[in-house]
Write a protein that holds these residues in place. Structure first.
Motif, PDB file in Angstrom:
ATOM      1  N   PHE A  60       0.835  -1.201   0.000  1.00 51.63           N
ATOM      2  CA  PHE A  60       0.000   0.000   0.000  1.00 51.63           C
ATOM      3  C   PHE A  60       0.874   1.258   0.000  1.00 51.63           C
ATOM      4  CE2 PHE A  60      -1.770   3.362   2.735  1.00 51.63           C
ATOM      5  CZ  PHE A  60      -2.840   3.770   1.952  1.00 51.63           C
ATOM      6  N   THR A  61       1.905   1.261   0.829  1.00 53.37           N
ATOM      7  CA  THR A  61       2.799   2.416   0.923  1.00 53.37           C
ATOM      8  C   THR A  61       3.572   2.617  -0.365  1.00 53.37           C
ATOM      9  OG1 THR A  61       2.969   2.107   3.311  1.00 53.37           O
ATOM     10  CG2 THR A  61       4.682   3.440   2.259  1.00 53.37           C
ATOM     11  N   LYS A  62       4.048   1.537  -0.971  1.00 59.94           N
ATOM     12  CA  LYS A  62       4.753   1.642  -2.250  1.00 59.94           C
ATOM     13  C   LYS A  62       3.847   2.270  -3.318  1.00 59.94           C
ATOM     14  CE  LYS A  62       7.976  -2.189  -2.513  1.00 59.94           C
ATOM     15  NZ  LYS A  62       8.109  -3.581  -2.972  1.00 59.94           N
ATOM     16  N   VAL A  63       2.603   1.802  -3.377  1.00 58.01           N
ATOM     17  CA  VAL A  63       1.651   2.323  -4.367  1.00 58.01           C
ATOM     18  C   VAL A  63       1.337   3.785  -4.069  1.00 58.01           C
ATOM     19  CG1 VAL A  63      -0.717   2.107  -5.231  1.00 58.01           C
ATOM     20  CG2 VAL A  63       0.701   0.057  -4.918  1.00 58.01           C
ATOM     21  N   LEU A  64       1.139   4.127  -2.795  1.00 57.58           N
ATOM     22  CA  LEU A  64       0.885   5.519  -2.409  1.00 57.58           C
ATOM     23  C   LEU A  64       2.033   6.419  -2.853  1.00 57.58           C
ATOM     24  CD1 LEU A  64      -0.750   7.691  -0.837  1.00 57.58           C
ATOM     25  CD2 LEU A  64       0.533   6.973   1.195  1.00 57.58           C
ATOM     26  N   LEU A  65       3.263   6.009  -2.559  1.00 55.59           N
ATOM     27  CA  LEU A  65       4.426   6.806  -2.955  1.00 55.59           C
ATOM     28  C   LEU A  65       4.520   6.924  -4.475  1.00 55.59           C
ATOM     29  CD1 LEU A  65       7.093   5.458  -0.444  1.00 55.59           C
ATOM     30  CD2 LEU A  65       6.020   7.719  -0.426  1.00 55.59           C
ATOM     31  N   ALA A  66       4.269   5.840  -5.197  1.00 54.87           N
ATOM     32  CA  ALA A  66       4.315   5.873  -6.660  1.00 54.87           C
ATOM     33  C   ALA A  66       3.253   6.813  -7.221  1.00 54.87           C
ATOM     34  CB  ALA A  66       4.139   4.469  -7.232  1.00 54.87           C
ATOM     35  N   ASN A  67       2.054   6.785  -6.647  1.00 57.34           N
ATOM     36  CA  ASN A  67       0.990   7.682  -7.107  1.00 57.34           C
ATOM     37  C   ASN A  67       1.339   9.143  -6.858  1.00 57.34           C
ATOM     38  OD1 ASN A  67      -0.590   5.577  -8.041  1.00 57.34           O
ATOM     39  ND2 ASN A  67      -1.817   5.454  -6.189  1.00 57.34           N
ATOM     40  N   ILE A  68       1.917   9.441  -5.706  1.00 57.00           N
ATOM     41  CA  ILE A  68       2.325  10.817  -5.411  1.00 57.00           C
ATOM     42  C   ILE A  68       3.434  11.247  -6.368  1.00 57.00           C
ATOM     43  CG2 ILE A  68       3.448  12.296  -3.683  1.00 57.00           C
ATOM     44  CD1 ILE A  68       1.899  10.666  -1.533  1.00 57.00           C
ATOM     45  N   GLU A  69       4.390  10.353  -6.608  1.00 53.65           N
ATOM     46  CA  GLU A  69       5.495  10.668  -7.526  1.00 53.65           C
ATOM     47  C   GLU A  69       4.982  10.883  -8.937  1.00 53.65           C
ATOM     48  OE1 GLU A  69       8.172   7.367  -6.970  1.00 53.65           O
ATOM     49  OE2 GLU A  69       8.429   7.875  -4.854  1.00 53.65           O
ATOM     50  N   ASP A  70       3.981  10.112  -9.369  1.00 53.45           N
ATOM     51  CA  ASP A  70       3.403  10.272 -10.708  1.00 53.45           C
ATOM     52  C   ASP A  70       2.644  11.584 -10.847  1.00 53.45           C
ATOM     53  OD1 ASP A  70       4.426   7.838 -11.499  1.00 53.45           O
ATOM     54  OD2 ASP A  70       2.519   6.755 -11.326  1.00 53.45           O
ATOM     55  N   GLU A  71       2.000  12.014  -9.773  1.00 53.95           N
ATOM     56  CA  GLU A  71       1.135  13.200  -9.814  1.00 53.95           C
ATOM     57  C   GLU A  71       1.905  14.502  -9.608  1.00 53.95           C
ATOM     58  OE1 GLU A  71      -2.512  15.159 -10.242  1.00 53.95           O
ATOM     59  OE2 GLU A  71      -2.136  13.008 -10.469  1.00 53.95           O
ATOM     60  N   PHE A  72       2.968  14.459  -8.843  1.00 50.14           N
ATOM     61  CA  PHE A  72       3.693  15.680  -8.475  1.00 50.14           C
ATOM     62  C   PHE A  72       5.171  15.523  -8.785  1.00 50.14           C
ATOM     63  CE2 PHE A  72       0.125  15.113  -5.555  1.00 50.14           C
ATOM     64  CZ  PHE A  72      -0.560  16.300  -5.737  1.00 50.14           C
ATOM     65  N   CYS A  73       5.855  16.629  -8.887  1.00 50.72           N
ATOM     66  CA  CYS A  73       7.302  16.630  -9.056  1.00 50.72           C
ATOM     67  C   CYS A  73       7.924  16.461  -7.669  1.00 50.72           C
ATOM     68  CB  CYS A  73       7.749  17.945  -9.691  1.00 50.72           C
ATOM     69  SG  CYS A  73       9.522  18.017  -9.972  1.00 50.72           S
TER      70      CYS A  73
END
Length: 147
Positions: free
Chosen positions: A82-95
């Protein structure tokens, strides 16, 4: 430490995000039957993580996987994933500067911070676990060759 909403209300991280180039996330552990929510801190997979004679409850997610045991007082959801996916989603959405990703938690959240540091080495620049210790035997894992 309660819910993500309660955590938000009790801390000033949102003010920091509003006044600088900081992204703050308030993840919420999964509701898990009559025991409420929490984080999987590795207890269900290792009977060495608690003292002899320990008693525990068993979350619904663990009962469904037949993973109840004396050390099992945390959920059996894959919260590291869950944390890996959360971090990946934040990285995809923001710089995001990946060298400046931090993690903080309190109580069971602090124990989860210790577990994340163990399971995702190098993912965080720093960590601030508050009022929660790592499990017995917890810590960075080494390969058999390195041990």
């Amino acid at each position: 430490y309660g819910t993500a909403q309660e955590y938000f209300a009790l801390h000033d991280f949102a003010k920091l995000a509003g006044s600088s180039k900081v992204i703050v996330a308030y993840p919420q552990g999964m509701e898990d039957g009559d025991l409420g929510s929490g984080w999987n801190v590795g207890a269900p997979i290792d009977e060495r993580t608690c003292r002899e004679g320990a008693e525990s409850s068993c979350y619904a997610s663990c009962r469904a996987q037949d993973r109840c045991g004396r050390c099992n007082w945390a959920t059996c959801y894959d919260d590291v994933l869950f944390t890996k996916v959360l971090l990946a989603n934040i990285e995809d959405e923001f710089c995001v500067d990946l060298d400046r990703v931090y993690v903080q938690g309190e109580s069971n959240g602090a124990m989860f911070v210790h577990y994340l540091l163990q399971e995702l080495p190098g993912a965080f620049a720093a960590a601030a676990p508050v009022a929660g210790s790592p499990l017995l035997g917890g810590g960075p894992r080494t390969s058999p060759a390195a041990a």
